[in-house]
Scaffold this motif. Structure first.
Motif, mmCIF file in Angstrom:
data_model
loop_
_atom_site.group_PDB
_atom_site.id
_atom_site.type_symbol
_atom_site.label_atom_id
_atom_site.label_comp_id
_atom_site.label_asym_id
_atom_site.label_seq_id
_atom_site.Cartn_x
_atom_site.Cartn_y
_atom_site.Cartn_z
ATOM 1 N N PRO A 307 -26.222 -22.384 15.654
ATOM 2 C CA PRO A 307 -25.706 -22.528 14.287
ATOM 3 C C PRO A 307 -26.526 -23.514 13.460
ATOM 4 O O PRO A 307 -26.557 -23.433 12.233
ATOM 5 N N GLU A 308 -27.187 -24.446 14.146
ATOM 6 C CA GLU A 308 -27.967 -25.463 13.424
ATOM 7 C C GLU A 308 -29.215 -24.877 12.757
ATOM 8 O O GLU A 308 -29.809 -25.521 11.876
ATOM 9 N N TRP A 309 -29.626 -23.707 13.174
ATOM 10 C CA TRP A 309 -30.840 -23.093 12.619
ATOM 11 C C TRP A 309 -30.519 -21.902 11.716
ATOM 12 O O TRP A 309 -31.416 -21.157 11.337
ATOM 13 N N ARG A 310 -29.277 -21.731 11.355
ATOM 14 C CA ARG A 310 -28.932 -20.588 10.516
ATOM 15 C C ARG A 310 -29.438 -20.789 9.089
ATOM 16 O O ARG A 310 -29.358 -21.898 8.552
ATOM 17 N N GLU A 311 -29.922 -19.696 8.515
ATOM 18 C CA GLU A 311 -30.342 -19.725 7.112
ATOM 19 C C GLU A 311 -29.124 -19.969 6.236
ATOM 20 O O GLU A 311 -27.982 -19.676 6.617
ATOM 21 N N LYS A 312 -29.367 -20.517 5.043
ATOM 22 C CA LYS A 312 -28.291 -20.786 4.093
ATOM 23 C C LYS A 312 -28.527 -20.034 2.785
ATOM 24 O O LYS A 312 -29.666 -19.816 2.367
ATOM 25 N N MET A 327 -32.046 -16.400 10.329
ATOM 26 C CA MET A 327 -32.343 -17.713 10.878
ATOM 27 C C MET A 327 -33.405 -18.413 10.022
ATOM 28 O O MET A 327 -34.209 -17.776 9.329
ATOM 29 N N ASN A 328 -33.403 -19.737 10.074
ATOM 30 C CA ASN A 328 -34.348 -20.553 9.330
ATOM 31 C C ASN A 328 -35.654 -20.659 10.121
ATOM 32 O O ASN A 328 -35.761 -21.464 11.048
ATOM 33 N N LEU A 329 -36.646 -19.867 9.740
ATOM 34 C CA LEU A 329 -37.925 -19.885 10.444
ATOM 35 C C LEU A 329 -38.883 -20.915 9.874
ATOM 36 O O LEU A 329 -39.966 -21.122 10.414
ATOM 37 N N THR A 330 -38.489 -21.588 8.801
ATOM 38 C CA THR A 330 -39.289 -22.702 8.296
ATOM 39 C C THR A 330 -39.149 -23.914 9.215
ATOM 40 O O THR A 330 -40.109 -24.659 9.429
ATOM 41 N N ASN A 331 -37.974 -24.089 9.794
ATOM 42 C CA ASN A 331 -37.735 -25.174 10.746
ATOM 43 C C ASN A 331 -38.629 -24.984 11.972
ATOM 44 O O ASN A 331 -38.631 -23.914 12.600
ATOM 45 N N ARG A 332 -39.383 -25.996 12.318
ATOM 46 C CA ARG A 332 -40.370 -25.873 13.399
ATOM 47 C C ARG A 332 -39.737 -25.675 14.769
ATOM 48 O O ARG A 332 -40.290 -24.970 15.623
ATOM 49 N N ALA A 378 -32.191 -26.536 4.403
ATOM 50 C CA ALA A 378 -32.617 -27.896 4.062
ATOM 51 C C ALA A 378 -34.132 -28.058 4.102
ATOM 52 O O ALA A 378 -34.708 -28.796 3.284
ATOM 53 N N ASP A 379 -34.792 -27.393 5.034
ATOM 54 C CA ASP A 379 -36.250 -27.520 5.154
ATOM 55 C C ASP A 379 -36.959 -26.944 3.930
ATOM 56 O O ASP A 379 -37.911 -27.540 3.409
ATOM 57 N N VAL A 380 -36.512 -25.791 3.474
ATOM 58 C CA VAL A 380 -37.106 -25.163 2.290
ATOM 59 C C VAL A 380 -36.839 -26.008 1.055
ATOM 60 O O VAL A 380 -37.736 -26.237 0.223
ATOM 61 N N TYR A 412 -42.583 -19.800 -5.683
ATOM 62 C CA TYR A 412 -42.618 -20.502 -4.395
ATOM 63 C C TYR A 412 -42.097 -19.596 -3.284
ATOM 64 O O TYR A 412 -42.682 -19.527 -2.189
ATOM 65 N N ARG A 413 -41.014 -18.907 -3.559
ATOM 66 C CA ARG A 413 -40.362 -18.025 -2.578
ATOM 67 C C ARG A 413 -41.302 -16.895 -2.146
ATOM 68 O O ARG A 413 -41.400 -16.572 -0.947
ATOM 69 N N ALA A 414 -42.010 -16.267 -3.100
ATOM 70 C CA ALA A 414 -42.953 -15.196 -2.765
ATOM 71 C C ALA A 414 -44.110 -15.738 -1.930
ATOM 72 O O ALA A 414 -44.580 -15.090 -0.981
ATOM 73 N N ASP A 415 -44.561 -16.952 -2.260
ATOM 74 C CA ASP A 415 -45.639 -17.550 -1.476
ATOM 75 C C ASP A 415 -45.160 -17.912 -0.072
ATOM 76 O O ASP A 415 -45.898 -17.762 0.907
ATOM 77 N N LEU A 416 -43.919 -18.392 0.026
ATOM 78 C CA LEU A 416 -43.357 -18.704 1.341
ATOM 79 C C LEU A 416 -43.273 -17.450 2.212
ATOM 80 O O LEU A 416 -43.579 -17.499 3.415
#
Length: 703
Positions: A307-312, A327-332, A378-380, A412-416
């Protein structure tokens, strides 16, 4: 896929002259244009008939009697038929019956022709098809091939209730009064297909199963392709005979399945056994199998465990949107865990390729719907704030967002999205260092035809396509849900908009969504019959590779003609027993018995089909059968030759190539080097797996 699944159950719900001329002096030359219709040259188009090969049952040409062809060229070309330039044919569409010609048409039918007629005519009357005094308003019809399918005409049409002869076969009728609207009458060795009304401007507005009805009457299309891809979700096929389905898929022209990998992300003995059996069954039928990834959705279990890595979303809620759980794939840490899991998934099974699909963000409503807008983890947010000086969450908390600030977020989102795609391309390429035969596909929603996609979901092809210059993959363009209601001509338009973006046009492919559409569409909510065949045929002329979403949504009645719709032939020329077929990507020609191709005994054929490489090929009957043959081949065949003791061929393939042989080879050489003969027995045949790339193969078949 998320755009697709908005229309589908949840992923885990668990066929005018009246004399046939087969003279050896006759010739036909037909050039096919980009839309799939044909423009005949000055020579006369003839019924294709090879003296020594049993191809007489194949329908190669059609003739339209009447000043206006209507939609018939689009209809008939969608399964490979070409227009006869006033010469003999076995299929006729009689739109206008010339005075005094009724008996000639009846004679043609008696002698074996198939004739199509529309509404009231002297020919229909002579066959016993007569309009009654009663009229009916037709808006919805029932086709007896698929009685549960809702078929609704966009515009109702008032037609007479026709009386039919007792021996007529009714294919379709008006839903409420039962008035016949499509029927067949057989006379002698031929048949007449009668339609109560013309088929519509595009050819599929009223009678979706018109081509299937012609097939029932004996129409046999002239060409076949086995290059289609199809997406596959095992949750829809959990209790099926995999060998039966693999055989059915191959006969429908499917050359590769892209299998939903999220069901197998975590090891599970029962599911793993099913997948291994699926891959083995497909390989026995020369079908490749790719793992289909839908990142940032990983798996149900991964979502539950982390749950700690779920996208928001922009409401800071967990991003469980439609069927995908993001899932948040920006988080390492999350990225490292998912990367390890993906490598394990690829290593555990005998995959032929990887499809990294739809790696961008929700949703089609874009920033107008904060409850679905991602990514807002949060990372994004931290990275964006560091670059732009404000928290992107503020755009959704201040009522009306500042346009300049919103523009920064969308860019920014498209570049990400591009950065994440490039990072995952790198991950797959690392895996390919130990599994070099893996093909790689990147599925990306179209944003050149519907230009809103970049802002809505962060998909920007112009940012991603330059990666083709330094990475080896196929760029599979998916038509977005917003244009599913448009006709087949969108595919050449899409192709033309991508060509300026890359020199690697041979690496472009198109993905057709076969789903129930949310728009008001007619006559069926889902593409089927003639509409589907037109979509596939036009797409196959515009792109080197066509994918279908998805295997389970292709209706059974469409399967027998699907491979013909996917075949792309640019030129057909015939003189007596000599045939020239020029195809861009290779094609199958109906054939029985031995053949010469370009003057040499040709060893690539089975009991019904001769398989040709790309380019112009001259086919002639041969006297003797080769000592051994390749019954099926999954790859781009370049050349082949055969002797009494060996069979040589060259090929190119982006993934492994599969050859199905009639006899077991004693020895295999690839590019002059002997390799261990890893052979799989499949019934009475033998299957060998060959490496990715361009190779020359020599099979020692001597006793």
């Amino acid at each position: 896929m998320w755009r697709r699944h908005s229309c589908l159950p949840h992923r885990d719900s668990s066929r005018c002259l009246f004399v046939n001329d087969t003279s050896s002096e006759a010739s036909v030359e037909t050039s096919l244009d980009a839309a799939g219709t044909s423009a005949c040259a000055t020579s006369i188009c003839l019924l294709f008939c090879l003296c020594s090969a049993a191809t007489a049952a194949t329908t190669f040409t059609y003739h339209i009697a009447g000043d206006e062809p209507g939609p018939w060229p689009q209809i008939l070309s969608s399964i490979g038929l070409t227009k006869a330039a006033g010469g003999p044919a076995t299929l006729f569409v009689v739109r206008n019956v010339a005075p005094g010609s009724v008996q000639q048409w009846l004679q043609r039918v008696e002698q074996g022709s198939i004739v199509v007629i529309e509404g009231e005519s002297d020919l229909a009357d002579a066959l016993g098809i007569k309009p009654g005094k009663k009229h009916v308003l037709v808006r919805s019809i029932v086709d007896r091939r698929a009685p549960k399918l809702s078929i609704v005409w966009e515009t109702a049409l008032e037609i007479p209730v026709f009386d039919l002869p007792k021996d007529a076969t009714i294919f379709a009728n008006e839903r409420w009064d039962g008035a016949p609207v499509m029927a067949a009458v057989r006379r002698g060795s031929g048949a007449v297909l009668w339609l109560a009304a013309p088929p519509g401007e595009q050819g599929y507005e009223r009678f979706p199963y018109l081509l299937q009805a012609l097939s029932d009457l004996g129409l046999n299309p002239p060409f076949r392709s086995q290059r289609l891809w199809a997406f596959f979700d095992g949750s829809y096929r959990s209790r099926v005979d995999l060998d039966y389905f693999a055989d059915r898929w191959r006969k429908a022209g499917i050359g590769a399945l892209h299998v939903a990998g999220w069901h197998y992300y975590e090891a599970n003995p029962q599911q793993d056994e099913y997948l291994r059996n699926l891959i083995e069954a497909c390989h026995r039928k020369a079908i490749l199998v790719y793992v289909w990834l839908e990142l940032p959705h990983v798996s149900e279990q991964f979502w539950a465990d982390h749950p700690e890595w779920r996208e928001k979303t922009a409401l800071l809620q967990d991003a469980q949107l439609d069927w995908r759980k993001l899932m948040n794939l920006t988080n390492r840490q999350s990225f490292a865990a998912v990367s390890k899991g993906v490598k394990g998934l690829i290593d555990r099974f005998d995959w032929d390729g990887v499809n990294l699909a739809e790696l961008y963000f929700e949703s089609l409503e874009g920033a107008s719907n904060a409850a679905r807008f991602t990514p807002m983890n949060a990372d994004v947010r931290e990275e964006f704030q560091g670059l732009n000086g404000f928290d992107p969450l503020e755009l959704f908390q201040a009522g009306k967002a500042d346009p300049d600030h919103l523009r920064k977020l969308l860019d920014y989102r498209a570049d990400l999205a591009r950065r994440q795609q490039e990072e995952w391309i790198g991950q797959i390429e690392n895996i390919r260092t130990t599994k070099p035969d893996l093909d790689f596909v990147l599925t990306h929603v179209d944003d050149r035809f519907d230009t809103r996609m970049s802002d809505l979901i962060g998909a920007d092809a112009a940012r991603v396509l330059p990666l083709l210059d330094k990475h080896d993959f196929t760029f599979l363009i998916e038509d977005p849900a917003t244009i599913w209601n448009l006709g087949p001509q969108r595919y050449p338009q899409i192709a033309s908009r991508y060509e300026p973006l890359t020199k690697q046009t041979g690496k472009l492919a198109i993905d057709i969504n076969i789903v129930e559409r949310y728009q008001d569409v007619y006559p069926t909510k889902q593409q089927t019959g003639t509409e589907l065949f037109q979509l596939v045929h036009v797409a196959a002329k515009a792109f080197p590779q066509v994918a279908l979403y998805f295997e389970n949504s292709i209706l059974p009645d469409d399967l027998p003609l699907l491979a013909s719709a996917a075949a792309s032939v640019d030129k057909l020329e015939q003189s007596g027993a000599r045939l020239i077929v020029d195809s861009r990507y290779g094609v199958g020609v109906p054939w029985r018995g031995p053949a010469l191709v370009n003057g040499r005994a040709w060893p690539v054929h089975n009991d019904t089909t001769l398989w040709l490489p790309a380019g112009p090929n001259v086919i002639e009957p041969a006297r003797t059968e080769p000592a051994t043959t390749i019954l099926d081949f999954n790859g781009n065949l370049r050349s082949a030759s055969v002797s009494s003791t060996s069979l040589d061929f060259s090929y190119q393939s982006n993934a492994r190539a599969v050859a199905v042989l009639r006899t077991r080879p004693r020895k295999i050489e690839i590019d002059g080097a002997s390799v261990p003969p890893k052979i799989q027995v499949s019934g009475m045949n033998f299957v060998i797996m060959l490496p990715r790339g361009q190779h020359l193969v020599q099979l020692d078949t001597g006793k």
